[in-house]
Design a protein around this motif. Structure first.
Motif, PDB file in Angstrom:
ATOM      1  N   LEU A 234      29.266  45.398  34.198  1.00  0.00           N
ATOM      2  CA  LEU A 234      30.520  45.066  34.880  1.00  0.00           C
ATOM      3  C   LEU A 234      30.325  43.761  35.646  1.00  0.00           C
ATOM      4  CD1 LEU A 234      31.063  48.642  36.314  1.00  0.00           C
ATOM      5  CD2 LEU A 234      32.495  47.619  34.542  1.00  0.00           C
ATOM      6  N   PRO A 235      30.118  42.672  34.952  1.00  0.00           N
ATOM      7  CA  PRO A 235      29.691  41.436  35.614  1.00  0.00           C
ATOM      8  C   PRO A 235      30.763  40.733  36.436  1.00  0.00           C
ATOM      9  CG  PRO A 235      30.060  41.046  33.276  1.00  0.00           C
ATOM     10  CD  PRO A 235      30.205  42.519  33.492  1.00  0.00           C
ATOM     11  N   LYS A 236      32.037  41.070  36.245  1.00  0.00           N
ATOM     12  CA  LYS A 236      33.094  40.287  36.900  1.00  0.00           C
ATOM     13  C   LYS A 236      33.865  41.086  37.949  1.00  0.00           C
ATOM     14  CE  LYS A 236      33.699  37.157  32.961  1.00  0.00           C
ATOM     15  NZ  LYS A 236      34.650  36.641  31.942  1.00  0.00           N
ATOM     16  N   THR A 237      34.803  41.904  37.497  1.00  0.00           N
ATOM     17  CA  THR A 237      35.731  42.513  38.452  1.00  0.00           C
ATOM     18  C   THR A 237      35.438  43.970  38.779  1.00  0.00           C
ATOM     19  OG1 THR A 237      37.227  43.222  36.678  1.00  0.00           O
ATOM     20  CG2 THR A 237      37.577  41.028  37.602  1.00  0.00           C
ATOM     21  N   HIS A 238      34.480  44.583  38.096  1.00  0.00           N
ATOM     22  CA  HIS A 238      34.153  45.997  38.300  1.00  0.00           C
ATOM     23  C   HIS A 238      35.320  46.909  37.937  1.00  0.00           C
ATOM     24  CE1 HIS A 238      30.929  44.700  41.496  1.00  0.00           C
ATOM     25  NE2 HIS A 238      30.670  44.280  40.279  1.00  0.00           N
ATOM     26  N   THR A 239      36.107  46.502  36.966  1.00  0.00           N
ATOM     27  CA  THR A 239      37.174  47.350  36.428  1.00  0.00           C
ATOM     28  C   THR A 239      36.837  47.716  34.992  1.00  0.00           C
ATOM     29  OG1 THR A 239      38.465  45.442  35.663  1.00  0.00           O
ATOM     30  CG2 THR A 239      38.916  46.252  37.878  1.00  0.00           C
ATOM     31  N   LEU A 240      37.492  48.763  34.480  1.00  0.00           N
ATOM     32  CA  LEU A 240      37.188  49.225  33.117  1.00  0.00           C
ATOM     33  C   LEU A 240      37.503  48.161  32.068  1.00  0.00           C
ATOM     34  CD1 LEU A 240      38.303  52.955  33.030  1.00  0.00           C
ATOM     35  CD2 LEU A 240      36.051  51.988  33.458  1.00  0.00           C
ATOM     36  N   SER A 241      38.506  47.347  32.345  1.00  0.00           N
ATOM     37  CA  SER A 241      38.884  46.325  31.355  1.00  0.00           C
ATOM     38  C   SER A 241      37.767  45.310  31.141  1.00  0.00           C
ATOM     39  CB  SER A 241      40.162  45.607  31.793  1.00  0.00           C
ATOM     40  OG  SER A 241      39.965  44.983  33.047  1.00  0.00           O
ATOM     41  N   GLU A 242      36.838  45.217  32.106  1.00  0.00           N
ATOM     42  CA  GLU A 242      35.737  44.257  31.996  1.00  0.00           C
ATOM     43  C   GLU A 242      34.444  44.898  31.492  1.00  0.00           C
ATOM     44  OE1 GLU A 242      35.912  41.037  32.425  1.00  0.00           O
ATOM     45  OE2 GLU A 242      38.004  41.036  33.062  1.00  0.00           O
ATOM     46  N   LEU A 243      34.496  46.189  31.177  1.00  0.00           N
ATOM     47  CA  LEU A 243      33.279  46.898  30.776  1.00  0.00           C
ATOM     48  C   LEU A 243      32.704  46.338  29.483  1.00  0.00           C
ATOM     49  CD1 LEU A 243      31.307  49.292  31.107  1.00  0.00           C
ATOM     50  CD2 LEU A 243      32.919  50.666  29.778  1.00  0.00           C
ATOM     51  N   LYS A 244      31.404  46.064  29.527  1.00  0.00           N
ATOM     52  CA  LYS A 244      30.685  45.600  28.341  1.00  0.00           C
ATOM     53  C   LYS A 244      29.659  46.639  27.958  1.00  0.00           C
ATOM     54  CE  LYS A 244      31.094  40.658  29.398  1.00  0.00           C
ATOM     55  NZ  LYS A 244      30.353  39.397  29.643  1.00  0.00           N
ATOM     56  N   ARG A 245      29.793  47.188  26.752  1.00  0.00           N
ATOM     57  CA  ARG A 245      28.832  48.204  26.284  1.00  0.00           C
ATOM     58  C   ARG A 245      27.734  47.534  25.488  1.00  0.00           C
ATOM     59  NH1 ARG A 245      31.130  54.055  26.017  1.00  0.00           N
ATOM     60  NH2 ARG A 245      33.164  53.819  26.935  1.00  0.00           N
TER      61      ARG A 245
END
Length: 245
Positions: A234-245
């Motif tokens: 979660l490198p940017k906003t700590h929201t699910l839309s920014e999640l990188k798996r």
């Protein structure tokens, strides 16, 4: 004497291994997309929790409960050591300790497109009929702030039906990610609704005070692991839309 010290040493090592081997008992509510119990790819919360436990090298077991009310009840009865992911409130703080936040969860008002009301007006608080989900902080917030709560649901689909189909409520108030998850209703799929964000609530992990008393170093280690997982996934906003798996 030397044999006694050897015995003490091996007992200490054995005790440490037992602490490490203790399986942490975690629970989570049915709260898609944050948590999810069905087969297939794990939901974001379950995935992130697993990455945190890997960083800690902490064995754990997780199981689902219907809602946050049940999760807190299981902590109080010592049926679990912690639950995820949740926002902080005083009632939960009485029996468990809140970790460093991992995610940000927006609390939003949802209206029918043809029936928008100003949620910040005095008339809205006094007259608007509102519903939320059982056991959530959003429901607690509504009650504490004296809104006219006329319904609570365990099922987000039924909550959408109350708003859009049956029109028994003027607004739904809950986690935006939860209500918009996979467009659970035709109005959501077609964008025929109005959303107003009320506040952003940090999401973290609650660990029972009883567990922390037995494992006093666990919370500092947990918070350190959360830091590492945030930077990785979660490198940017700590929201699910920014999640990188």
């Amino acid at each position: 004497m030397r044999d006694i010290w050897k015995l003490i040493f091996w007992l200490s090592i054995s005790s440490l291994n037992n602490v490490q081997a203790h399986e942490l008992r975690l629970i989570y509510p049915d709260f898609p997309p944050f948590t999810y119990a069905k087969s297939g790819e794990p939901a974001a919360g379950n995935f992130l929790l697993h990455q945190i436990m890997k960083k800690l090298k902490q064995p754990y077991h997780s199981r689902q409960v219907p809602n946050y009310k049940r999760a807190l009840n299981d902590i109080e009865r010592n049926l679990a050591d912690g639950f995820f992911f949740a926002s902080q409130n005083q009632k939960r703080d009485q029996v468990a300790q809140f970790s460093k936040p991992l995610l940000v969860n927006n609390w939003s008002w949802f209206f029918r497109q043809e029936n928008f009301l100003d949620p910040h007006s005095k008339d809205f608080k006094a007259k608007a009929k509102i519903a939320s989900l059982e056991g959530t902080n959003t429901l607690t917030w509504l009650k504490n702030n004296h809104y006219k709560v006329v319904g609570k649901q365990n099922d987000v689909v039924k909550l959408a039906q109350l708003l859009f189909d049956l029109k028994r409520i003027d607004a739904a108030f809950l986690s935006a990610e939860v209500f918009k998850y996979k467009a659970i209703h035709s109005n959501m799929r077609n964008g025929q609704y109005i959303e107003v964000v009320q506040r952003s609530a940090p999401f973290g992990i609650y660990i029972s005070k009883a567990y922390i008393e037995e494992h006093p170093q666990f919370m500092p280690r947990l918070n350190q692991a959360i830091d590492q997982v945030q930077k990785q996934y979660l490198p940017k906003t700590h929201t699910l839309s920014e999640l990188k798996r």
